[in-house]
Every structure is written in structure tokens, then in C-alpha cells.
Scaffold this active site. Structure first.
Site, short mmCIF file in Angstrom:
data_model
loop_
_atom_site.label_atom_id
_atom_site.label_comp_id
_atom_site.label_asym_id
_atom_site.label_seq_id
_atom_site.Cartn_x
_atom_site.Cartn_y
_atom_site.Cartn_z
N GLU A 128 46.61 66.58 54.47
CA GLU A 128 45.89 66.13 53.27
C GLU A 128 46.95 65.74 52.26
O GLU A 128 47.78 66.56 51.88
CB GLU A 128 45.00 67.24 52.74
CG GLU A 128 44.15 66.80 51.57
CD GLU A 128 44.27 67.72 50.39
OE1 GLU A 128 44.82 67.28 49.36
OE2 GLU A 128 43.85 68.89 50.50
N CYS A 188 44.49 68.00 43.99
CA CYS A 188 44.46 66.80 44.84
C CYS A 188 43.24 65.94 44.52
O CYS A 188 43.19 64.77 44.89
CB CYS A 188 44.48 67.18 46.31
SG CYS A 188 43.32 68.50 46.73
#
Length: 534
Positions: free
Chosen positions: A268, A305
């Protein structure tokens, strides 16, 4: 500050606590901008190899444990993490600079997802058992008995993340989902929070010992980049979990793909998480949308994120006053400690580089620190136009920190072109009235779902619920595999593969596929979902 004795310099190779044979490094307190006296040691390549060999030896026994046994292990890990009490909270606050409330909540998320996977494993239907019984009289050819289910891949290497010292680190979602799948785990601790990692690592080892897990089911290693890459290259490792920068994730992906046997790297990485705001949404919820947007941009000093790094506005009479309201909220937001001075310096450099670009305006900055600080990030709001945004790819790059770039679009065509120009994202958020969407010539929901793994109608993307329905992933470069998620129960699917068993005696089949269905799980039998015996 002196750490407690048990948090110093810990590597766990299986259940063995060992000093590393590599370089010495030290913990760091970003709020004080000071190195701590705690001394840690990296493992050597030989020690890393030993950890992987132990994991490989443990795999056969661990993957064959009953669902109840694996679930009990996961629950025991959660119990041991909670038993660390204030010691863990204080250490994580010290090493991350994040507030106590945030860390306390993150601990709850960490233990909660361990227990969520325990429930998933105990129930058992996640193995996706499919059974097509034999049809010996079928014409023109008989059909053999074929049964299929998901099985564990093998040892998994997990890389701890800097911005989530608990929930995406040693005992976080990658570790929980891999252990739930039946895979031993080797964690490479993040150097930003080595003491926190050591405490959680000890908790997992303790849980493994109390529940009788095979030696080598878990290891915790401090390692430099060279040794870290050797973990990925090791032939016994079957998958990698990573949360971090695009550069770091792609470096691991290259190693994994260059192996004689390539393996998946579930990384990720970067995202700017666009928020699209239509005029109708501003008219209906002016202050709520503006203040919520500013709060989402600055939450956690922008170190999520899912931070909304781009905001697209369709120009309207309310655009200027809407932006000014967001700007007022940004100006009133105090700077706060970032994870380390390197991250803060990179953030400041990115803001300066954007600010000097033609057509980019610095709309607002947060309060100035009372004293000069190398670790406090100052919130910022910038703006530009759609034509300028489309002419400069740098404007779409992630800025890791408490800032957002507003892109003002004169027409829906400009908005569509801007969104189509974006890379893959973790999230995309849409603020609009139903009438606006129905009357538009564009299918905005379809456009956004092509770009992101999670599409929000209203709200803000910085909250990632840990649940069965969550997707925390997205098209590249948000992740290296858009078909997967790193949050929620579907994360377990990253660490398994399907196997079909043909014409097997019932007694030799895995329990999930046996005629009597001894696990009592849901199974697909000739296209029908059922718990009945075959």
C-alpha cells in the site's frame, strides 16, 4: 528517557530473544527532537535466514491447526497487547510524537482487528469450500469428485509502517491476516518505533508460547535495507505485506519479481485521495463541508495514507467564500509534531516547490510555531486552476503532510479531464446533490470507482473502518494489486491460494471438504450455498 529493560535491543528469532549481529542504532523522540539512550541492534543476513528457516519449519504444523486453535492464538495476542497497559501507550507516544488519545485508539483498533480475524477463522466459511460430487453416470463422460478450498501460502514477511506504530506494524492488519490464514510471519520492524515494536513482538511471542504454537510461527527483526531485501529474496518466503512510500514498495516489488520464483508483494503506497465538491453540496451544507474538509486535511498532521491531498471544485458564486472558510480553519490550526525531522523536511520542501510554480497560490498556512522546530508540520492550503493542473503532472503528486491543493474547474468537462488524469487512489470522495448527479452528462460514480478502491458519498476518507466490507486498496500506485485490501476480513485472501482435490477418499480430505462437514461451515455444493452433509 530510559526505557524499561525489556524494551531494549530486542530481536525475536522464533521464541529466542537475541542481540543482532549488525549495526547499532537508537530510538528517537520526535516531540523532543532528540535521540533516546535506548540502543538497538540490527540482525545479520545469517540471523534473518535463521528466522525464515524457523518459519518454514513451522508452516506445515501451523497451517494444519484447527480453526479454534488459530483463533485462540489471535485472541491471545490481543490479550497480551492489552496487558502491556500504559507502558505500550507511553512508548508509542514517545517514539511517534502522536498524542495519547490517538495511540490509545490505535491500540483498540489493533486488538479489535485481531479479534475480528479470530471470529472469521473460528466460523470458517472464509475458506470458500466448493464441492462438485462425482457423477459416474453422466453422459457422454462421467464427472469425477472435485472439491476446492483456499489454503495458506507459506511464510510471509511483513514490513512495519512509520505512521501507524500499532495498527499497521508488528501486530497490525498484515500480521493478523497472515496468521489467520495459517502463514507464519516474520516482521521487519520500522526503525521509527523500535521500542514499541519490541514490546508488541514480545506480546506475540508470549501469546504463541501460552497457546502452544509451533516454534518459528512469529519472528521480529530489526534490519537494515540490505537485510530487509534479503528477506524478500529468500526462497522460503511466499508473500510480502508492506505499507509505506512508493519508492520503498517498488524496491521490494522489484526484488520479489526478480526471484526464480516470483512472489506477490502487497504494497500500500501513495495516494492523494481526491475530494470532488459540486456547487449544490456547498449550498446545502456550506460550513459543515468546509470545516470538515479542513479537519480531514490536518487530522494527524496529515500523516494518513487517506489524507485528502486534492480538492476539485466546480466554480460557482460560492466558490470564493467556501475556500476562504476552509482557509480560516487552516489558519487557526496549530502546527503539530510529525513522525520525524526527515518527514517534516520533506513536507516543507514539497510545499515550497508547489508554491513557486506558476499559477499555484498559497491560500493559507497554519499558525507559526512559538519556537523553531525541526519536527512540527505547519498546515497549508494551496489552489490552482484545472488547465494549470492538467499541464503539470507534479501537481498531482502526493505531499505527505497536513496540506491540500484545491483545483478550481470552470466546467464539468475540465473536472472530468482532471479526474481522468489521476493515477490510482485509495479513496475518492464525492459531495453533490442527487439532482446534480442525475442531470450531469457524466457518470461521476463510475469515473471515480475506476480510480479508487473506496468511493465515498459525503464524509471524509481519513477514517478507515475495520470491518468485513472495507476495501483499503486501489489501482496502482495506491497498491501493487488492486484486487486486494489491507484492512477488513478480505485481507486474509492475500495470503492464500486455491487447491482442488480430485477423487480423494473422504478421510484424506481437509475437514472443510469432508462429506459430514465437521466444521459446520457454509459450502458451495453444486452451486448451492449450504451447511448440509454431502
Amino acid at each position: 528517557m530510559q526505557a524499561t529493560e525489556r524494551s531494549l535491543g530486542v530481536n525475536f528469532i522464533g521464541t529466542d530473544e537475541v542481540p543482532g549481529d549488525g549495526d547499532v542504532f537508537y530510538a528517537y523522540a520526535p516531540a523532543q527532537d532528540d535521540r533516546l539512550s535506548d540502543e538497538f541492534t540490527n540482525v545479520s543476513a545469517a540471523q534473518a535466514d535463521l528466522a525464515i528457516q524457523k518459519a518454514a519449519d513451522a508452516f506445515a504444523a501451523y497451517s494444519k491447526l484447527t480453526p479454534t486453535e488459530r483463533a485462540g492464538f489471535l485472541e491471545a495476542i490481543a490479550d497480551e497487547i492489552e496487558a502491556l497497559g500504559d507502558e505500550l501507550i507511553e512508548r508509542a507516544v514517545l517514539e511517534s510524537g502522536l498524542p495519547k488519545g490517538r495511540i490509545t485508539g490505535e491500540r483498540g483498533r489493533t486488538t479489535g482487528q485481531l479479534r475480528l480475524f479470530a471470529r472469521l477463522v473460528r466460523e470458517g466459511s472464509w475458506v470458500d469450500a466448493r464441492i462438485n460430487p462425482a457423477m459416474p453416470d453422466r453422459q457422454p463422460l462421467p464427472r469425477p469428485d472435485i472439491r476446492r478450498m483456499l489454503v495458506a501460502l507459506g511464510p510471509v514477511v511483513v514490513f512495519g509502517a512509520s505512521n501507524f506504530p500499532l495498527a499497521f506494524s508488528v501486530g497490525g492488519g498484515d500480521t493478523a491476516s497472515a496468521l489467520a490464514a495459517g502463514c507464519p510471519v516474520i516482521v521487519k520492524a520500522h526503525p521509527s518505533h523500535p521500542g514499541t515494536s519490541s514490546l508488541v513482538g514480545r506480546a506475540i511471542v508470549t501469546a504463541a508460547q501460552k497457546t502452544g504454537m509451533p516454534e518459528g510461527v512469529f519472528s521480529l527483526l530489526h534490519a537494515d535495507n540490505e537485510v530487509a531485501q534479503s528477506l524478500v529474496a529468500h526462497p522460503a518466503v511466499k508473500a510480502v505485506g508492506f505499507t509505506g512510500s512508493r519508492g520503498g514498495g517498488l524496491a521490494l516489488l522489484r526484488v520479489a519479481q526478480s526471484r526464480p520464483e516470483p512472489i506477490p508483494v502487497y504494497a500500500e503506497m501513495s495516494a492523494v485521495n481526491p475530494v470532488v465538491v459540486f456547487p449544490g453540496a456547498i449550498r446545502e451544507n456550506f460550513e459543515k463541508v468546509a470545516k470538515g474538509l479542513a479537519a480531514s486535511v490536518t487530522l494527524g498532521v496529515g500523516q494518513f495514507c487517506t489524507n485528502p491531498g486534492l480538492v476539485f471544485l466546480l466554480d460557482s458564486p460560492q466558490t470564493e467564500s467556501f475556500m476562504e472558510t476552509v482557509a480560516q480553519e487552516v489558519r487557526a490550526t496549530s502546527p503539530a509534531t510529525m513522525l520525524n525531522s526527515r518527514i517534516r523536511q520533506a513536507y516543507e520542501k514539497s510545499i515550497q516547490q508547489l508554491h513557486v510554480l506558476p499559477g499555484v497560490h498559497l491560500v493559507a498556512e497554519g499558525e507559526v510555531p512559538a519556537e523553531a522546530s525541526r519536527t512540527e508540520g505547519r498546515p497549508a492550503l494551496l489552489s490552482t486552476t484545472a488547465p494549470l493542473f492538467l499541464s503539470n503532472e507534479a501537481l498531482a503528486e502526493e505531499v505527505f503532510g497536513p496540506s491540500s491543493l484545491v483545483v478550481v474547474c470552470n466546467t464539468e468537462e475540465e473536472l472530468a479531464d482532471s479526474l481522468n488524469s489521476l493515477e490510482g487512489q485509495l479513496t475518492a470522495t464525492l459531495y453533490a446533490t442527487e439532482d446534480e448527479l442525475q442531470q450531469s452528462a457524466f457518470d461521476w460514480v463510475a469515473l471515480l470507482q475506476e480510480k479508487a478502491g473506496r468511493v465515498l458519498f459525503g464524509g471524509y476518507p481519513t477514517g478507515v473502518e475495520v470491518c468485513e466490507a472495507m476495501t483499503h486498496g486501489g489501482p496502482f500506485p495506491a497498491t501493487t494489486d488492486s484486487r486486494t485490501t489491507s484492512v477488513g476480513t478480505a485481507a486474509i485472501l492475500r495470503f492464500v491460494r486455491p487447491v482442488s482435490y480430485q477423487s480423494f477418499p473422504d478421510a484424506l480430505l481437509p475437514a472443510a471438504l469432508q462429506n459430514a462437514n465437521p466444521l459446520g461451515i457454509w459450502r458451495n455444493v453444486d452451486g448451492e450455498m449450504t451447511k448440509r452433509e454431502v
